[in-house]
Enzyme design. Structure first.
Site, PDB file in Angstrom:
ATOM      1  N   ASP A   1       0.779  -1.064   0.089  1.00 51.49           N
ATOM      2  CA  ASP A   1      -0.070   0.061   0.025  1.00 51.49           C
ATOM      3  C   ASP A   1       0.935   1.193  -0.132  1.00 51.49           C
ATOM      4  O   ASP A   1       1.924   1.435   0.796  1.00 51.49           O
ATOM      5  CB  ASP A   1      -0.858   0.048   1.202  1.00 51.49           C
ATOM      6  CG  ASP A   1      -1.730   1.137   1.300  1.00 51.49           C
ATOM      7  OD1 ASP A   1      -3.255   0.571   1.104  1.00 51.49           O
ATOM      8  OD2 ASP A   1      -1.385   2.255   1.235  1.00 51.49           O
TER       9      ASP A   1
ATOM     10  N   ASP B   1      -3.810   2.425  -5.063  1.00 50.19           N
ATOM     11  CA  ASP B   1      -2.622   2.490  -4.510  1.00 50.19           C
ATOM     12  C   ASP B   1      -2.205   1.245  -3.569  1.00 50.19           C
ATOM     13  O   ASP B   1      -1.366   1.076  -2.866  1.00 50.19           O
ATOM     14  CB  ASP B   1      -2.670   3.765  -3.565  1.00 50.19           C
ATOM     15  CG  ASP B   1      -3.048   3.384  -2.158  1.00 50.19           C
ATOM     16  OD1 ASP B   1      -3.978   2.713  -1.922  1.00 50.19           O
ATOM     17  OD2 ASP B   1      -2.486   3.882  -1.002  1.00 50.19           O
ATOM     18  N   GLU B   2      -3.048   0.234  -3.881  1.00 50.82           N
ATOM     19  CA  GLU B   2      -2.871  -1.011  -3.041  1.00 50.82           C
ATOM     20  C   GLU B   2      -3.064  -2.387  -3.618  1.00 50.82           C
ATOM     21  O   GLU B   2      -4.095  -2.460  -4.737  1.00 50.82           O
ATOM     22  CB  GLU B   2      -3.896  -0.794  -2.197  1.00 50.82           C
ATOM     23  CG  GLU B   2      -4.240  -1.647  -1.077  1.00 50.82           C
ATOM     24  CD  GLU B   2      -5.310  -1.149  -0.081  1.00 50.82           C
ATOM     25  OE1 GLU B   2      -5.670  -0.027  -0.166  1.00 50.82           O
ATOM     26  OE2 GLU B   2      -5.911  -2.005   0.751  1.00 50.82           O
TER      27      GLU B   2
HETATM   28  P1  TTP Z   1      -5.279   4.793   1.365  1.00 54.11           P
HETATM   29  O1  TTP Z   1      -4.252   3.848   1.061  1.00 54.11           O
HETATM   30  O2  TTP Z   1      -6.320   4.381   2.498  1.00 54.11           O
HETATM   31  O3  TTP Z   1      -4.340   6.107   2.337  1.00 54.11           O
HETATM   32  P2  TTP Z   1      -3.122   6.861   1.910  1.00 54.11           P
HETATM   33  O4  TTP Z   1      -2.441   6.215   0.716  1.00 54.11           O
HETATM   34  O5  TTP Z   1      -3.548   8.452   1.600  1.00 54.11           O
HETATM   35  O6  TTP Z   1      -2.432   6.828   3.382  1.00 54.11           O
HETATM   36  P3  TTP Z   1      -1.796   5.519   3.987  1.00 54.11           P
HETATM   37  O7  TTP Z   1      -1.921   4.382   3.159  1.00 54.11           O
HETATM   38  O8  TTP Z   1      -0.409   5.863   4.153  1.00 54.11           O
HETATM   39  O9  TTP Z   1      -2.604   5.324   5.439  1.00 54.11           O
HETATM   40  O10 TTP Z   1      -5.981   5.467   0.275  1.00 54.11           O
HETATM   41  C1  TTP Z   1      -5.307   5.672  -1.173  1.00 54.11           C
HETATM   42  C2  TTP Z   1      -5.922   6.986  -1.800  1.00 54.11           C
HETATM   43  O11 TTP Z   1      -7.353   6.975  -1.937  1.00 54.11           O
HETATM   44  C3  TTP Z   1      -5.487   8.391  -0.829  1.00 54.11           C
HETATM   45  O12 TTP Z   1      -4.342   8.781  -0.998  1.00 54.11           O
HETATM   46  C4  TTP Z   1      -6.709   9.241  -1.221  1.00 54.11           C
HETATM   47  C5  TTP Z   1      -7.834   8.280  -1.826  1.00 54.11           C
HETATM   48  N1  TTP Z   1      -8.739   8.106  -0.646  1.00 54.11           N
HETATM   49  C6  TTP Z   1     -10.018   8.996  -0.653  1.00 54.11           C
HETATM   50  O13 TTP Z   1      -9.967   9.698  -1.615  1.00 54.11           O
HETATM   51  N2  TTP Z   1     -10.849   9.145   0.233  1.00 54.11           N
HETATM   52  C7  TTP Z   1     -10.630   8.271   1.281  1.00 54.11           C
HETATM   53  O14 TTP Z   1     -11.476   8.269   2.375  1.00 54.11           O
HETATM   54  C8  TTP Z   1      -9.472   7.370   1.616  1.00 54.11           C
HETATM   55  C9  TTP Z   1      -9.378   6.625   2.850  1.00 54.11           C
HETATM   56  C10 TTP Z   1      -8.642   7.483   0.558  1.00 54.11           C
HETATM   57 MG    MG Z   2      -2.245   4.133   0.962  1.00 54.77          MG
HETATM   58 MG    MG Z   3      -4.803   2.030   0.153  1.00 58.13          MG
END
Ligand code: TTP
Ligand code: MG
Ligand code: MG
Length: 348
Positions: free
Chosen positions: A8, A103-104
């Site tokens: 991720d 992103d994952e």
């Molecule tokens: P995540 O992987 O949940 O979060 P992140 O990458 O920003 O942070 P981390 O993994 O380090 O905790 O989500 C990936 C992307 O998806 C995030 O950068 C933005 C988008 N997203 C939204 O638009 N709304 C949301 O509520 C979430 C959780 C994520």
């Molecule tokens: Mg993330």
């Molecule tokens: Mg994610």
């Protein structure tokens, strides 16, 4: 036993923006919500998080917590491009890649010959390669199933990784908080807290039947999850028969306007993820609603073009039947393979 890596990206949208505008480095940065989302953050970097700022937080609240927060507009093309590069790297290690969002992903590297099949070294190498090619950091979780890999990738975030080996799993996971399981929302946690239950291990005293009575169809999965049991396969793009985005709310929602907003967020995310499945065909749209009492319903319909209005109509059709508090909302589409299409023509 399988070897699964969950990768991720760290503060993904924010990290891309900071990479492309170094003057933002070292400052608290957040990404404003997508169009029409009425001022909710998409995400923020870890400096902002140290003030309590979080994804999905209303902008005004984030600014109260962190008055110096820098708000940046989202640029989905950039995120899609970074995501494409990252997923191309995953495919250098295995074909068994299951994307969960831009992103994952889960990678099943059971049959990967690199680094003498050391999952730890492979995860390290993937993260190194991601950084070399995109300038972005990622975190990884390494274990023998999806559940444990996914929870692990969060443990040493940002820019870290964590491994749960089979022989140490039991000792490690019984101390984990139940809140780590995706699908366990605030409401469920409150239920547990009232009963004095916090960790995986605290749930061992309940039978499968107990959990079914409390949580319906989620019960058996919960029973297995707290024991670290998860036999879900990594599903590749080719094998994928449907794609959906769902949200479990921190508190149940009944207001149509709020639900519409959540629905829109799911729609935007689904639209983004669909960019990876251009070679697939789809004509069925579905909505999933889980109510406060954990009963669940889905409604599906054929669609011509994938528009929010269509999604909204379908949602309202089902929601208005009951008008009850909603704890989870999902939007998805079903793919049909070209083979199915051929058969259909033949049958006609
Ligand atoms: P995540 O992987 O949940 O979060 P992140 O990458 O920003 O942070 P981390 O993994 O380090 O905790 O989500 C990936 C992307 O998806 C995030 O950068 C933005 C988008 N997203 C939204 O638009 N709304 C949301 O509520 C979430 C959780 C994520
Ligand atoms: Mg993330
Ligand atoms: Mg994610």
């Amino acid at each position: 036993m399988k070897k699964i890596i969950h990768i991720d990206m760290d503060y993904f949208f924010a990290q891309v923006e900071i990479r492309d505008n170094p003057s933002l480095k070292g400052k608290p940065v957040a990404i404003g919500g997508p169009k029409n989302s009425r001022g909710v953050l998409s995400t923020c970097n870890y400096i902002a998080r140290s003030f309590g700022v979080r994804s999905a937080m209303p902008t005004y609240k984030a600014l109260e917590l962190c008055p110096n927060l820098i708000l940046v507009n989202s640029h989905f093309d950039k995120y899609r491009e970074a995501s494409r590069e990252v997923f191309a790297i995953f495919h250098e290690y295995t074909d068994k890649v299951e994307g969960l969002s831009l992103d994952e992903a889960y990678l099943d590297i059971t049959d990967c010959d690199l680094f003498q099949n050391s999952a730890t070294l492979i995860a390290q190498d993937i993260r190194k390669k991601i950084f070399e090619r995109t300038g972005l950091t990622a975190s990884a979780g390494v274990s023998y199933n999806k559940l444990l890999a996914k929870i692990s990738s969060d443990i040493n975030k940002p820019n870290g990784q964590y491994v749960v080996a089979p022989e140490e799993a039991e000792d490690i996971i019984k101390k984990w908080s139940i809140a780590k399981i995706s699908g366990v929302g605030k409401v469920t946690i409150e239920k547990f807290t009232k009963l004095g239950l916090y960790n995986f291990g605290d749930l061992y005293q309940y039978s499968k039947l107990d959990l079914i009575n409390h949580f319906g169809t989620f019960g058996p999965r919960l029973y297995n999850y707290v024991r670290g049991i998860d036999d879900r396969e990594v599903i590749t793009e080719r094998e994928r028969k449907s794609l959906s985005v769902e949200r479990t709310f921190s508190s149940d929602i009944i207001e149509v306007e709020s639900l519409n907003q959540k629905l829109f967020e799911c729609f935007v995310e689904l639209e983004n993820r669909l960019s990876k499945y251009k070679n697939k065909n789809s004509k069925t749209l579905f909505i999933k609603i889980k109510y406060e009492d954990f009963t669940q319903t889905t409604i599906e319909e054929k669609y011509e073009s994938f528009l929010f209005e269509t999604v909204q109509e379908l949602f309202l059709k089902r929601f208005s039947e009951k008008n009850r508090k909603v704890r989870l909302l999902g939007v998805g589409i079903k793919f049909y393979s070209t083979k199915d299409k051929g058969q259909l023509t033949f049958n006609l």
